[in-house]
Design a protein around this motif. Structure first.
Motif, mmCIF file in Angstrom:
data_model
loop_
_atom_site.group_PDB
_atom_site.id
_atom_site.type_symbol
_atom_site.label_atom_id
_atom_site.label_comp_id
_atom_site.label_asym_id
_atom_site.label_seq_id
_atom_site.Cartn_x
_atom_site.Cartn_y
_atom_site.Cartn_z
ATOM 1 N N GLN A 46 0.896 -1.137 0.285
ATOM 2 C CA GLN A 46 0.248 -0.094 0.269
ATOM 3 C C GLN A 46 0.984 1.415 -0.081
ATOM 4 O O GLN A 46 1.539 1.422 1.096
ATOM 5 N N VAL A 47 0.122 2.434 -1.148
ATOM 6 C CA VAL A 47 1.254 3.056 -0.974
ATOM 7 C C VAL A 47 0.638 4.300 -0.856
ATOM 8 O O VAL A 47 -0.227 4.464 -1.640
ATOM 9 N N ILE A 48 0.968 5.778 -0.241
ATOM 10 C CA ILE A 48 0.453 6.572 0.302
ATOM 11 C C ILE A 48 0.835 7.712 0.322
ATOM 12 O O ILE A 48 1.745 7.994 1.227
ATOM 13 N N PRO A 49 0.831 8.822 -0.906
ATOM 14 C CA PRO A 49 1.457 10.282 -1.195
ATOM 15 C C PRO A 49 1.020 10.963 -0.142
ATOM 16 O O PRO A 49 -0.108 11.095 0.620
ATOM 17 N N LYS A 50 1.918 12.352 0.418
ATOM 18 C CA LYS A 50 1.692 12.838 1.938
ATOM 19 C C LYS A 50 0.802 14.079 0.698
ATOM 20 O O LYS A 50 1.270 13.926 -0.747
ATOM 21 N N ASP A 94 6.440 12.541 -6.805
ATOM 22 C CA ASP A 94 6.882 13.726 -7.377
ATOM 23 C C ASP A 94 4.980 14.436 -6.588
ATOM 24 O O ASP A 94 4.650 14.216 -6.066
ATOM 25 N N TYR A 95 5.596 15.903 -6.760
ATOM 26 C CA TYR A 95 4.423 16.598 -6.358
ATOM 27 C C TYR A 95 3.494 16.994 -7.365
ATOM 28 O O TYR A 95 4.323 18.433 -7.960
ATOM 29 N N GLU A 96 2.947 17.969 -7.285
ATOM 30 C CA GLU A 96 1.898 19.046 -7.886
ATOM 31 C C GLU A 96 1.974 19.905 -6.324
ATOM 32 O O GLU A 96 1.117 19.939 -5.816
ATOM 33 N N GLU A 97 2.336 21.431 -7.389
ATOM 34 C CA GLU A 97 1.464 22.756 -6.467
ATOM 35 C C GLU A 97 0.160 22.992 -6.072
ATOM 36 O O GLU A 97 -0.491 22.902 -7.318
ATOM 37 N N ARG A 115 2.293 33.455 1.709
ATOM 38 C CA ARG A 115 1.232 32.470 1.276
ATOM 39 C C ARG A 115 1.959 31.656 0.514
ATOM 40 O O ARG A 115 2.491 32.102 -0.151
ATOM 41 N N ILE A 116 1.691 30.345 1.132
ATOM 42 C CA ILE A 116 2.351 29.038 1.211
ATOM 43 C C ILE A 116 2.053 28.711 0.282
ATOM 44 O O ILE A 116 0.532 27.663 1.082
ATOM 45 N N PRO A 117 2.608 28.285 -1.416
ATOM 46 C CA PRO A 117 1.334 26.468 -1.686
ATOM 47 C C PRO A 117 1.423 25.707 -1.137
ATOM 48 O O PRO A 117 2.424 25.133 -0.503
ATOM 49 N N GLY A 118 0.733 24.938 -1.263
ATOM 50 C CA GLY A 118 0.433 23.416 -0.902
ATOM 51 C C GLY A 118 1.031 22.826 -1.263
ATOM 52 O O GLY A 118 1.205 22.856 -2.716
ATOM 53 N N LYS A 119 1.275 21.306 -1.420
ATOM 54 C CA LYS A 119 1.742 20.165 -2.295
ATOM 55 C C LYS A 119 1.130 18.794 -1.985
ATOM 56 O O LYS A 119 0.881 18.559 -0.801
ATOM 57 N N LYS A 120 0.905 18.346 -3.521
ATOM 58 C CA LYS A 120 -0.046 17.288 -3.648
ATOM 59 C C LYS A 120 1.240 15.988 -4.032
ATOM 60 O O LYS A 120 1.061 15.621 -5.387
ATOM 61 N N TYR A 121 1.549 15.090 -3.232
ATOM 62 C CA TYR A 121 2.962 14.183 -3.532
ATOM 63 C C TYR A 121 2.304 12.697 -4.219
ATOM 64 O O TYR A 121 0.951 12.723 -4.531
#
Length: 654
Positions: A140-144, A191-194, A169-175
């Protein structure tokens, strides 16, 4: 490896035994089993039927066929190679981990988990580092996912006069799990998306400021809007308090200095008396001493951004008072009411009419020039001057000095080789004015005669006529010479004006110069100038100012009032008084010199038995000369008439 070797040996033996026997209900079944056994396609297999399948008793009894199946020689070598060990593999595709087990004793695949932003669980356990995996494992893989943040912070300066707004203003990260090609060991990497941060509104900023105690009236909306338009994070002053405005103290401008100072003329090319090295500040009546140029302006309290009152410094009202010798006009000017020395003490402006010199007037003090009264408690030394606009009192002696007062002079000691003057120029009043009048009368008579003679002759030269009349009239020349003899007694500036007129008379009328006159206008012009000068002298008011001293020697004494001698008299001195000359001691002696008074002279002993000549003159016709005793060499002139009589004790001439 041992198992692998055994299997190879078996295959080899069976190869030597020409294939493997398979029991099956059909050839097709036998081939299927052989494909699995040999792990190759049936195209590479050869089938030999040893016993075909069959049945008896109407199918009740059945038996299976026996088939010998062997691999073709071409494929046999390949089959031998296929039994080599094959490592297992693992790959990541579309976020899913796929595992393939090893074959023929190969290595099992493994995952290397080092990315903190990707959590890997194998069979429910958190995997970290290198982990072996199989096809049976549940992976099971869970990205933060880090959510975006928009923060608004308010900072109020220690003095509470400014509020600083800071936005962040700090953008978030979806890994997400990155795809990795199949391999025996792979690294789990992400990797992540901002995720863009949420917008910050002006209202949100205002609410945060109010929350921190900032009053809305001090908030600068424009500055907040500028800050929010910045592409990056930042901070700005978005609220400013109202600073206190201190009161403006009343400011007074003083137009004088109360301390003596060095004569500035020493720094120029002017000709300056070396004893005029110190200037004593003085003022005249009506002179402005001080002015309130800025009135006191009250201050205004300030307020911090949080509403705290900041007290302003109150305005200080300057002390602005007029003391003695000064007066306050219009509540904003102080003027002098008497001449003297200006003094400022604790805001009070006064004029001291008296300058006191505590000791001698000498090289250290320099000349004394003061518009008020001067008191000298010592002597006045050689070459020094004491000039005052008021009275002068000297308690010591005067030696080779100049004493000049606008009012009275009182010298308690001796006066040796000095010039002492009190009041206006008495020489002009007693000598110059009467003489100028007589010159005008003589010149007028000459003009009238020239006019008559010129009209009679017509063809004669006017210059010849003037020359003849001037030479026949010796009075005009005598009067001009009399004024020239008096000039040394006068001030330099006044003597210069008279001298110019006398030179014009001599250059135009005396000697051969008279021949150059070719018109009556030239004589009329000289006559007109003299009349105008006479009128100016008549208009000058000469106040009665007195001089008092004990004894004088080789001195010049000029008083616009009277002269009083309290001691033993005078020696070879010239004493001139508008009114009277009075020697108070009957034993006083006037030895030599000159006594000139407008109204009378009262003396003790005049002259000496040694034959020293003493000249005495009384200007007024009704003047009196009174002496205890006069020696024969005394010359007396009353109203320009010489009296030749000799006087005995207590004689009086009228």
């Amino acid at each position: 490896m041992k198992e692998k070797s055994i299997r190879l040996n078996v295959l080899v033996k069976r190869r030597k035994g020409k294939g493997m026997l398979f029991k099956a209900d059909s050839v097709e079944e036998a081939l299927s089993r052989a494909e699995k056994y040999y792990n190759c396609h049936r195209n590479y297999l050869r089938v030999y039927t040893i016993r075909p399948p069959g049945s008896m008793l109407w199918g009740i009894i059945r038996w299976r066929g026996v088939y010998r199946i062997e691999v073709s020689r071409q494929k046999r070598e390949k089959v031998i190679e296929s039994v080599k060990p094959i490592d297992g593999t693992v790959e990541i595709k579309d976020g899913v981990v796929r595992v393939k087990n090893p074959v023929s004793g190969g290595k099992y695949p493994s995952l290397i988990v080092n990315d903190q932003n990707i959590e890997v669980y194998i069979n429910g356990q958190r995997a970290v580092g290198s982990c072996v995996v199989t096809e049976r494992d549940w992976i099971q893989v869970i990205p933060k996912e880090i959510p975006p943040v928009s923060r608004v912070e308010v900072y109020i300066t220690p003095d509470k006069m400014q509020a600083i707004l800071k936005i962040e203003r700090i953008p978030g990260k979806k890994y997400f799990l990155r795809d990795v090609k199949a391999g025996n060991s792979i690294v789990v990497s992400g990797d992540y998306e901002e995720i863009p941060p949420p917008d910050i509104t002006v209202e949100q900023c205002i609410q945060e400021l109010i929350k921190n105690g900032v009053l809305p009236e001090f908030i600068l909306i424009e500055e907040i809007e500028k800050l929010l338009k910045l592409p990056r994070n930042g901070s700005a002053v978005v609220a400013k308090g109202r600073p206190p405005i201190d009161g403006v103290d009343a400011r007074v401008k003083y137009f004088f200095t109360q301390h003596s100072y060095r004569n500035p003329d020493f720094d120029t090319d002017k000709k300056v008396d070396m004893m005029d090295h110190t200037i004593i500040p003085t003022v005249k009546v009506g002179e402005i001493l001080a002015e309130k140029v800025v009135p006191a302006i009250p201050g205004m309290d300030g307020m911090t951004v949080t509403g705290e009152v900041i007290k302003a410094r109150p305005a200080q009202e300057a002390v602005f008072k007029a003391g003695k010798g000064a007066m306050l006009l219009d509540n904003n000017r102080i003027v002098a009411t008497i001449p003297g020395r200006p003094v400022l003490e604790k805001g009070v402006v006064s004029v001291h009419p008296v300058l006191t010199v505590p000791s001698d007037v000498n090289v250290d003090t320099g000349n004394i020039r003061f518009d008020g009264d001067v008191v000298v408690k010592g002597d006045v030394k050689d070459g020094l001057k004491v000039i005052a606009g008021g009275d002068i009192i000297i308690y010591g002696n005067c030696y080779h000095a100049t004493i000049k007062a606008g009012r009275n002079v009182e010298i308690h000691g001796k006066v040796i080789k000095c010039k002492v003057t009190a009041g206006g120029n008495i020489v002009q009043h007693l000598f110059v004015l009467p003489t100028i009048g007589r010159i005008n009368r003589e010149l007028k008579a000459i003009v009238e005669k020239v006019t008559v003679m010129y009209l009679r002759q017509r063809n004669g030269s006017i210059g010849h006529v003037v020359y003849k009349l001037i030479n026949e009239n010796t009075k005009l020349k005598t009067l001009v010479e009399d004024i020239e003899n008096i000039l040394p007694l006068m001030e330099e500036e006044e003597a210069s004006d008279i001298l110019k007129l006398l030179h014009k008379i001599k250059d135009k009328l005396f000697g051969v110069n008279a021949f150059r006159i070719d018109s009556l206008d030239e004589i009329h012009h000289i006559y007109t100038e003299l009349v105008e000068y006479e009128n100016v002298l008549k208009q000058r008011y000469v106040a009665n100012m007195n001089i008092t001293f004990s004894y004088c020697e080789n001195s010049l004494i000029l008083a616009s009032g009277s002269v009083f001698v309290t001691g033993r008299g005078s020696y070879q001195s010239k004493i001139v008084a508008k009114n009277r000359i009075i020697f108070k001691d009957p034993k006083s002696i006037v030895l030599g010199g000159m006594l000139v008074a407008g109204k009378g002279v009262k003396a003790g002993i005049v002259g000496s038995s040694a034959g020293v000549s003493t000249y005495c003159k009384i200007v007024d016709a009704d003047g009196k000369f009174d002496a205890v005793y006069c020696y024969p060499d005394t010359i007396l002139n009353i109203n320009n008439k010489r009296v030749e009589s000799l006087f005995s004790k207590r004689d009086t001439v009228v």
